[in-house]
Design a protein around this motif. Structure first.
Motif, short mmCIF file in Angstrom:
data_model
loop_
_atom_site.label_atom_id
_atom_site.label_comp_id
_atom_site.label_asym_id
_atom_site.label_seq_id
_atom_site.Cartn_x
_atom_site.Cartn_y
_atom_site.Cartn_z
N ILE A 167 6.91 16.09 4.13
CA ILE A 167 6.36 16.72 2.58
C ILE A 167 5.39 15.60 2.76
N CYS A 168 3.57 16.44 2.17
CA CYS A 168 2.34 15.26 2.73
C CYS A 168 2.40 14.89 1.20
N GLY A 169 2.07 14.26 0.81
CA GLY A 169 1.07 13.54 -0.12
C GLY A 169 0.45 12.75 -0.16
N ARG A 170 0.24 11.59 -0.78
CA ARG A 170 -0.31 10.25 -0.71
C ARG A 170 0.83 9.93 0.70
N ASN A 171 1.34 9.30 0.44
CA ASN A 171 2.22 9.75 1.25
C ASN A 171 2.79 10.96 2.61
N THR A 172 3.47 10.79 3.87
CA THR A 172 3.84 11.73 4.62
C THR A 172 5.74 11.05 4.89
N TYR A 173 6.56 12.27 3.51
CA TYR A 173 7.55 11.45 4.06
C TYR A 173 8.46 13.18 5.41
N TRP A 174 9.27 12.41 6.05
CA TRP A 174 9.54 13.37 6.96
C TRP A 174 11.80 13.56 6.09
N ILE A 175 11.90 14.21 5.91
CA ILE A 175 13.19 14.75 6.62
C ILE A 175 14.01 15.65 7.42
N ASP A 176 15.14 16.20 7.05
CA ASP A 176 16.18 16.31 8.25
C ASP A 176 16.16 18.23 7.91
N ALA A 177 15.36 18.81 8.66
CA ALA A 177 15.49 20.25 7.91
C ALA A 177 17.42 21.14 8.57
N SER A 178 17.21 21.80 7.38
CA SER A 178 18.04 22.95 7.55
C SER A 178 17.98 24.03 8.09
N LEU A 179 18.82 24.47 8.52
CA LEU A 179 18.46 26.02 9.83
C LEU A 179 18.44 27.49 9.07
N SER A 180 18.47 27.23 7.25
CA SER A 180 18.59 28.07 6.50
C SER A 180 17.36 28.11 5.58
N GLY A 181 16.82 28.52 5.29
CA GLY A 181 15.54 29.07 4.51
C GLY A 181 16.16 28.51 3.09
N SER A 182 16.99 28.54 2.69
CA SER A 182 18.08 28.11 1.55
C SER A 182 18.18 26.85 1.31
N GLU B 299 0.63 -1.11 -0.35
CA GLU B 299 0.14 0.09 0.35
C GLU B 299 0.71 1.15 0.05
N LYS B 300 1.77 1.00 0.52
CA LYS B 300 3.01 2.67 0.62
C LYS B 300 3.69 2.28 -0.41
N LEU B 301 3.90 1.10 -0.92
CA LEU B 301 4.28 1.54 -2.63
C LEU B 301 3.46 2.02 -4.02
N SER B 302 2.00 1.72 -3.27
CA SER B 302 1.12 2.26 -4.66
C SER B 302 1.25 3.73 -4.23
N ARG B 303 0.88 4.06 -3.02
CA ARG B 303 0.76 5.78 -2.77
C ARG B 303 2.14 6.45 -3.18
N LEU B 304 3.01 5.89 -3.01
CA LEU B 304 4.70 6.59 -3.44
C LEU B 304 4.40 6.35 -4.58
N GLN B 305 4.01 5.47 -6.05
CA GLN B 305 4.08 5.67 -7.18
C GLN B 305 2.86 6.49 -7.53
N GLU B 306 1.79 6.56 -6.84
CA GLU B 306 0.71 8.00 -6.93
C GLU B 306 1.68 9.73 -6.79
N ASP B 307 2.44 9.61 -5.95
CA ASP B 307 2.92 10.47 -5.66
C ASP B 307 4.13 11.45 -6.75
N GLN B 308 4.53 10.22 -6.66
CA GLN B 308 5.82 10.00 -8.21
C GLN B 308 5.00 11.25 -9.64
N LYS B 309 3.91 10.28 -9.49
CA LYS B 309 3.42 11.17 -11.19
C LYS B 309 2.38 12.95 -10.55
N THR B 310 1.99 12.83 -9.38
CA THR B 310 2.35 14.68 -8.52
C THR B 310 3.56 15.37 -9.12
#
Length: 242
Positions: A152-167, A77-88
């Protein structure tokens, strides 16, 4: 006296009487005693092995009937949602920069980076904050005791480390959006791993207890010996034998 205590006492007496019979048999050179002592030990060991086999069998049954099928379904199910996010993400134009931060659209990367950085400074700790929208996905920001993270919220929610700066945050989001193939392969590898584990668990479950016939044979022989010794005990005690 409690019933349990009484039962144990009777068992102790029966065992003591039987031991007297065994002692007499040993003294008279009864070969059944030596065989019984050997069988007692062997049967006990086999019963322990069988008990361990049974406990493992139940665990393997749960693994191939419930645990691994559930894991496979979850990852599929996770794979199916990821593939939908790829289309987005595939629909988004890479050449034109546009990022929404707190409801305001920015067409310049530097301005968007400054807006992101301002939000990071104001965001309360321990609370998920809606940062904005980028490349077709809603973006969250959260800071807690484990660090700073972007969601990053799509069909799945993906979490990554944030930087201290906006850029730095924008750059990390761009890097994330180029990692779809790696994420897909990782999920597919996990599904294959679970399928192989399911097959192995089922194969192990279907294996019989290798020493079942030996356990049955020795248990039956031990019962015969015990019955013979019990007859000897009754003869010695003067009890009527029927």
């Amino acid at each position: 006296m409690h019933a349990g205590t009484t039962a144990r006492t009777c068992d102790d007496i029966d065992e003591m009487v039987l031991n007297f019979a065994e002692l007499k048999a040993i003294a008279t050179g009864n070969p059944l005693i030596k065989e019984k002592m050997a069988l007692d030990s062997e049967v006990q060991k086999l019963q322990l092995l069988k008990a361990h086999y049974d406990s493992q069998k139940y665990a393997l049954q749960d693994a191939y009937l419930e645990e691994y099928p559930a894991r496979i379904r979850k990852e599929t199910e996770k794979l199916s949602r990821l593939q939908e996010d790829q289309k987005t993400i595939a629909k988004e134009t890479k050449d034109i920069f546009c990022m929404e931060v707190e409801g305001i659209a920015y067409l310049e990367r530097a301005e968007a980076a400054q807006a992101v950085e301002d939000l990071l400074l104001r965001a309360p700790k321990g609370v998920k904050v809606e940062l904005g929208r980028y490349r077709g996905f809603n973006i969250l920001y959260q800071q807690d005791i484990f660090g700073r993270n972007l969601g990053i919220c799509g069909r799945n929610t993906y979490w990554i480390d944030a930087s201290l700066s906006g850029s730095g945050c924008i750059r990390r989001l761009d890097n994330f959006f180029t990692s779809w193939d790696k994420m897909e392969q990782k999920i597919k590898a996990k599904i294959e791993e679970y399928r192989n584990a399911l097959k192995a668990a089922k194969a192990e479950y279907e294996k019989p207890f290798e020493r079942e016939a030996e356990l049955i044979e020795k248990s039956q022989r031990l019962s015969q010996i015990n019955a013979s010794l019990e007859l000897d005990r009754k003869d010695d005690s003067g009890e009527a034998v029927t």
